[in-house]
Design a protein around this motif. Structure first.
Motif, PDB file in Angstrom:
ATOM      1  N   ARG A  12      39.745 -84.763  35.163  1.00 11.73           N
ATOM      2  CA  ARG A  12      40.612 -85.933  35.291  1.00 11.73           C
ATOM      3  C   ARG A  12      39.899 -87.109  35.947  1.00 11.73           C
ATOM      4  NH1 ARG A  12      46.042 -83.405  37.842  1.00 11.73           N
ATOM      5  NH2 ARG A  12      44.516 -82.580  39.320  1.00 11.73           N
TER       6      ARG A  12
ATOM      7  N   SER B   2      38.114 -90.200  36.045  1.00  8.00           N
ATOM      8  CA  SER B   2      37.967 -91.095  34.899  1.00  8.00           C
ATOM      9  C   SER B   2      38.225 -92.538  35.302  1.00  8.00           C
ATOM     10  CB  SER B   2      38.943 -90.694  33.793  1.00  8.00           C
ATOM     11  OG  SER B   2      40.284 -90.765  34.275  1.00  8.00           O
TER      12      SER B   2
ATOM     13  N   SER C 102      35.987 -90.059  20.017  1.00  4.74           N
ATOM     14  CA  SER C 102      35.290 -89.992  21.301  1.00  4.74           C
ATOM     15  C   SER C 102      33.799 -89.860  21.089  1.00  4.74           C
ATOM     16  CB  SER C 102      35.800 -88.800  22.123  1.00  4.74           C
ATOM     17  OG  SER C 102      35.467 -87.580  21.488  1.00  4.74           O
TER      18      SER C 102
ATOM     19  N   LEU D 239      36.238 -92.016  25.575  1.00  2.21           N
ATOM     20  CA  LEU D 239      37.303 -92.104  24.578  1.00  2.21           C
ATOM     21  C   LEU D 239      37.275 -93.472  23.913  1.00  2.21           C
ATOM     22  CD1 LEU D 239      40.401 -90.393  26.249  1.00  2.21           C
ATOM     23  CD2 LEU D 239      38.600 -89.372  24.865  1.00  2.21           C
TER      24      LEU D 239
ATOM     25  N   TYR E 244      35.183 -90.661  31.127  1.00  2.00           N
ATOM     26  CA  TYR E 244      35.581 -89.421  31.794  1.00  2.00           C
ATOM     27  C   TYR E 244      34.325 -88.621  32.156  1.00  2.00           C
ATOM     28  CZ  TYR E 244      40.314 -90.347  30.151  1.00  2.00           C
ATOM     29  OH  TYR E 244      41.552 -90.918  29.930  1.00  2.00           O
TER      30      TYR E 244
ATOM     31  N   SER F 257      32.816 -85.156  32.571  1.00  2.00           N
ATOM     32  CA  SER F 257      33.114 -83.797  32.139  1.00  2.00           C
ATOM     33  C   SER F 257      32.392 -82.753  32.966  1.00  2.00           C
ATOM     34  CB  SER F 257      32.737 -83.637  30.661  1.00  2.00           C
ATOM     35  OG  SER F 257      32.901 -82.305  30.240  1.00  2.00           O
TER      36      SER F 257
ATOM     37  N   TYR G  80      43.931 -89.564  28.762  1.00  2.00           N
ATOM     38  CA  TYR G  80      43.673 -88.948  27.462  1.00  2.00           C
ATOM     39  C   TYR G  80      44.570 -89.560  26.382  1.00  2.00           C
ATOM     40  CZ  TYR G  80      41.738 -85.242  30.467  1.00  2.00           C
ATOM     41  OH  TYR G  80      41.059 -84.533  31.417  1.00  2.00           O
ATOM     42  N   ASN G  81      44.558 -90.883  26.258  1.00  2.00           N
ATOM     43  CA  ASN G  81      45.392 -91.555  25.256  1.00  2.00           C
ATOM     44  C   ASN G  81      46.874 -91.279  25.459  1.00  2.00           C
ATOM     45  OD1 ASN G  81      43.464 -92.944  23.656  1.00  2.00           O
ATOM     46  ND2 ASN G  81      42.860 -91.015  22.696  1.00  2.00           N
TER      47      ASN G  81
ATOM     48  N   GLN H 167      48.307 -86.762  28.529  1.00  2.00           N
ATOM     49  CA  GLN H 167      48.488 -86.006  29.769  1.00  2.00           C
ATOM     50  C   GLN H 167      48.925 -86.936  30.891  1.00  2.00           C
ATOM     51  OE1 GLN H 167      45.261 -83.378  30.669  1.00  2.00           O
ATOM     52  NE2 GLN H 167      45.899 -83.035  32.765  1.00  2.00           N
TER      53      GLN H 167
END
Length: 998
Positions: free
Chosen positions: A732, A734, A852, A866, A884, A886, A954-955, A958
């Motif tokens: 998360r 980001s 992405s 993204l 983001y 990862s 996430y667009n 979430q």
């Protein structure tokens, strides 16, 4: 007889029932111009001969007293007024000017009244129909010969002759199996690139006896897959009727669904002509070009006068069209139609691979004169075109082998190029031709260089072998030379052969290159030999990819042609075709893997199968030629499959395998009506009960034998399993949206969020670990108006994310919503609307189309970007990016930046009850805290007031519960947000406390 206007505005004369007493001719006035008529009028039997005699006499006198321009005007007058009587049942075209007509009357051969070519090219596959109308106006039967040069790689698919009332139809039949001696004799003839024609052409010849006062129509059909060379597809048709033709027309229709990016018509080319102006690049006279985005129509219809100006003997030359289509770096153009697919792969905008090349030059006595001089001139130019990262050597061979630089390849430097030119200049022709030892020496030299320098995976190695003759010294048996060559090369590099002149053993050179993943080319001994040599080198001089493999799911396709290729050269094209097993599956998955220097590339996509509106040509202008053109994908598959079988048959030394390959090729050729080395064309007469007045014969020897240039192999079926990069776990932590920052603290089971209200054009440093892991991430902001009724005056988004890494080597990745630029010494530009993976040792970039981009560094650091795109954006919306983190394992504890400074720290949440002493709140507490106490975050010894919020990431897929720090993350981040502004996207800075103000 009366004058009427024919099609195309041509004035014709014909007999007509309208010439009757009921329609008397208009009276002539004193000002009316009338043609001379002999006594007896038009109907007198001596009228035509006397008129011709008078006109010839008048033309001769007129030409003596008039200029060139007046002569041409007179020729045009004759062309328009003197016509053949059209009492023949078929239309007969115009007569020729006086000189040509006079010569034709002296000849005994039938006159060619009409010569037409109609070609339809659909997705690089060309259908060509040639029709010739001959007239025997004499008083006795004459032999009519139809001769046509066709491309050596083309397959004849049909031929018919109509002689008077008799119809002869061609039927493709299997050739009778020959004896071993005949087979050997035929093998020696195989693949000779000329048969009385121009280079790269074969001659089709047919003849028949034409009775007196009768006409004959010859119609030839052939098909070919156009090859892409030097960035262009070239379609060439021979216009050599060998006499002036009353009506001559060429029509070429092109349909390319991917879009035609360029199209040009070259001047007529005839290598046997001399004195052609090389600076003349205009199309031939009377050429008309019409073009839309996907369609093009080209016509060429010279009048008799224009034909005379080009060539009085009727040998006009080759009519050549060159064009290319739109393309990007993706899996290529996949055409699917009626259960078959054809896949065209020709990427561009790739950095060239380094080359290791050995030039092997024949210096035997037969090279004396122009051949050696032109070869040297070509090599001088080629050496100048070598790139600084290339390595090379030069070998001259005759009786003995002379190596310029013993046991090594040298880098391309000004001094080495100068010395190589001196060496080539001093080569003198002498002795015989030791082909075997020359190949062995060059292969050993290249093998040793590859082994000692460990460069096999980072460059392309090749031998360019040039000779003008046959082996006369050392090993002279072709089969032994072939086996020795294959054993010496061992599939480690490719051999390209060039044969100069007519005495060369072309079959030997062809097999040497075919068996070692190369190509062969024959160069004619004429004034353009040096240009031909340079042109061939240009085709292979810029390798872009190596080890190319194209895969499809094994349960989706069958009978796929070659799909594994050692090299891809700039300006060429890889073509694969196959059959679909299940037409109703909806889509076909395609994957392409390849190498570029020390990087690998993975391209993949799903192609829709049911796309009739895209690939169905019915209704397209000029594409109404019949069912063959409407099944172009199937015809292209059969063409490629037969070529592949022919190639394998040529390379095989096993008799049983050759027999099996021949049977398969023969069966397929009979199914699709192709003339191949294993089939022949037999003429059958329809209505054979009619009385015979003549005969018909034809020759097709050598047609269809040329194999495809770019050779490959078949890989095991199925798509190799690749890790699903799209399922990489995204934390998360980001920066997305306006931008909204979220930091995840997994150990504390807390998430913290904040906003940065930057200005358009600001470049924010998101991650800074340049001194340790070597990684820096910068994001540039773009501005947009605020939504109505909002509390902000403007909004900002990330328009560009730049990721820099200096370990193990300096490289960067620049990402925008439309493209990705990868530069690690070699620059790649990748579109975001195609799925592709490009990787090297330490860096991998994976694009998932319009979704992405994942960037992985050293296997321990990965970022996901993204892509946010709007089809119909509102005024306050902009295409933008979200960043983001990862995987942060590879980032050091000293990493910094707006996000990086929190990766190795934890926070605690406390409450200050109305100004009292802070009390720790249970970290496992769930649910919303009491709103009355002041919530505080303890981070790095500082207390930061926060409020509870929810953020979508996430667009919007979430929702995150987080503690929000106000005022541009005041007290949460080290210093002020302006301390995180970079000077430019590639600014790596130093440690935060030294380079920036706290």
């Amino acid at each position: 007889m009366r004058r009427r206007r024919g099609s195309g505005g041509e004035r014709l004369l014909s007999a007509s029932p309208a010439d009757s007493p009921s329609q008397p001719a208009a009276r002539s006035s004193p000002n009316t111009k009338r043609a001379f008529l002999p006594p007896g009028g038009r109907g007198h039997p001596l009228a035509a001969p006397l008129t011709m005699i008078f006109l010839l006499w008048f033309c001769w006198g007129f030409s003596l007293t008039s200029g060139q321009q007046d002569s041409e005007l007179l020729a045009r007058y004759l062309e328009e007024t003197l016509m053949v009587d059209s009492n023949f049942p078929y239309h007969v075209a115009r007569r020729v000017p006086r000189q040509g007509r006079f010569l034709q009357r002296l000849e005994t051969r039938p006159r060619m009244a009409e010569f037409t070519v109609k070609s339809t090219i659909i997705s690089r596959y060309a259908f060509t129909t040639v029709s010739c109308n001959m007239v025997n106006s004499g008083s006795e039967a004459k032999e009519g010969t139809f001769e046509m040069q066709i491309p050596a790689a083309a397959f004849i698919s049909n031929f018919t002759m109509i002689i008077g009332d008799r119809i002869y139809h061609g039927e493709v039949t299997a050739k009778v199996k020959k004896t071993s001696n005949e087979d050997k004799e035929r093998d020696n003839k195989h693949s000779s690139p000329t048969d009385g024609g121009e280079n790269g052409m074969e001659t089709f010849k047919a003849s028949g006896t034409i009775p007196r006062k009768t006409h004959a129509i010859f119609t030839l059909h052939y098909e070919e897959l156009l090859q892409r060379l030097l960035g262009k597809y070239e379609y060439s048709v021979s216009i050599r009727p060998q006499q002036l033709v009353g009506r001559l027309r060429v029509e070429v229709n092109i349909l390319e669904n991917s879009g035609i990016s360029s199209l040009e018509v070259l001047p007529l080319h005839n290598s046997k002509q001399r004195g052609i102006k090389k600076d003349d690049i205009s199309p031939p006279p009377s050429t008309v070009i019409g073009q839309t985005k996907t369609l093009a129509k080209v016509t060429f219809s010279p009048s008799v006068v224009q034909q005379t100006q080009i060539a009085r003997n009727g040998i006009l030359g080759d009519f050549i069209i060159r064009y290319d289509v739109n393309r990007e770096l993706n899996v290529g153009d996949v055409q699917i139609l009626n259960g078959y697919f054809v896949h065209y792969f020709a990427p561009q905008d790739l950095p060239p691979l380094p080359k290791n090349v050995v030039f092997v030059l024949d210096s035997s006595a037969s090279m004396l004169g122009a051949k050696l001089r032109q070869t040297k001139d070509a090599l001088f130019t080629i050496l100048k075109d070598l790139r600084p990262e290339d390595h090379f050597n030069v070998i001259g061979f005759a009786n003995r082998i002379k190596v310029w630089q013993q046991d090594r390849l040298v880098p391309v430097t000004p001094n080495n190029i100068r010395d190589a030119k001196k060496y080539i200049h001093n080569i003198s022709p002498t002795g015989g031709t030791n082909i075997n030892e020359a190949v062995q020496t060059s292969a050993k030299l290249l093998n040793n260089y590859i082994a000692q320098n460990d460069i096999d995976a980072r460059s392309v190695s090749l031998i360019i072998f040039l000779t003008d003759g046959r082996p006369t010294v050392g090993e002279m048996q072709s089969s032994k030379i072939l086996s020795n060559t294959k054993e010496a090369i061992r599939e480690k590099f490719c051999l390209f052969t060039i044969g100069i002149g007519n005495d060369v053993d072309y079959k030997l050179l062809e097999r040497m290159s075919l068996e070692n993943c190369g190509m062969t080319r024959r160069v004619q001994e004429d004034e353009d030999a040096a240009a031909q040599l340079k042109g061939f080198y240009d085709e292979i001089g810029t390798p872009l990819l190596s080890d190319i493999r194209v895969d499809y799911p094994k349960d989706s396709v069958e009978q796929v042609t070659q799909n594994l290729f050692p090299n891809y050269f700039n300006g060429s094209e890889i073509v694969i075709a196959g059959k679909l097993i299940e037409r109703n599956s909806g889509k076909l998955h395609v994957e392409v893997t390849a190498s570029n220097a020390d990087k690998y590339i993975l391209l993949k996509t799903d192609v829709a199968i049911d796309v009739p509106s895209k690939n169905d040509i019915r209704g397209s202008p000029g594409m109404e030629d019949g069912k063959e053109t409407q099944n172009y994908a199937e015809r292209a598959w059969s063409y490629l499959t037969i070529k592949e079988l022919l190639n394998s048959w040529l390379k095989s030394d096993d008799s049983e395998e050759r027999e099996h390959l021949m049977d398969k090729a023969k069966s397929l050729a009979l199914t699709y009506n192709f003339i191949t080395p294993f089939t022949s064309l037999k003429m059958k007469e329809l209505h054979a009960d009619l009385p015979k007045e003549g005969h018909a014969s034809l020759s097709t020897e050598g047609t269809g034998e040329r194999v495809q240039s770019l050779q490959g192999h078949k890989a095991p079926p199925g798509v190799p399993k690749q890790p699903d990069k799209q399922r990489i776990k995204i934390s998360r932590t980001s920066a997305d949206g306006d931008p909204h920052f979220v930091i995840d603290f997994p150990s504390s089971k807390l998430a913290v969020c904040f906003n940065i209200d930057g200005q358009p054009g600001d470049i924010l440093r998101l991650v800074s670990d340049h001194n340790e892991s070597g990684v820096t991430v910068n994001g540039q902001l773009i501005g947009a108006p605020a939504p109505p009724n909002g509390h902000k005056k403007q909004r900002t988004y990330f328009s560009t994310i730049t990721i820099l890494s200096n370990k193990p080597e300096r490289s960067y990745v620049e990402i925008t919503p439309t493209k990705v630029i990868l530069d690690d010494g070699e620059r790649f530009i990748l579109p975001c609307d195609r799925s592709v993976t490009v990787g090297s040792s330490g860096l991998e970039v994976s694009i998932f189309a319009n979704s992405s981009v994942t960037v992985a560094i050293q296997g321990t650091i990965s970022f996901v970007i993204l892509i946010h795109q709007y089809k119909n954006p509102a005024p306050y919306q902009r295409n933008h990016l979200g960043f983001y983190i990862s995987n942060s394992k590879g980032l050091s504890p000293q990493s910094h930046g707006l996000l990086g400074q929190f990766l190795h720290h934890e926070v605690k949440l406390t409450q200050d009850p109305l100004g009292g002493s802070p009390q720790l709140v249970s970290q496992n507490s769930t649910g919303e805290p009491n709103p009355r106490p002041v919530n505080m975050l303890k981070v790095k010894g500082r207390l930061v007031p926060v409020v509870w919020k929810q953020r979508k990431i996430y667009n919007g897929e979430q929702e995150v519960d987080c503690w929000f720090a106000k005022n541009n993350a005041d007290k949460l981040i080290d210093g002020d947000y302006k301390d995180y502004l970079a000077a430019h996207p590639f600014d790596t800075g130093t440690s935060f406390g030294v380079a920036n103000r706290l």
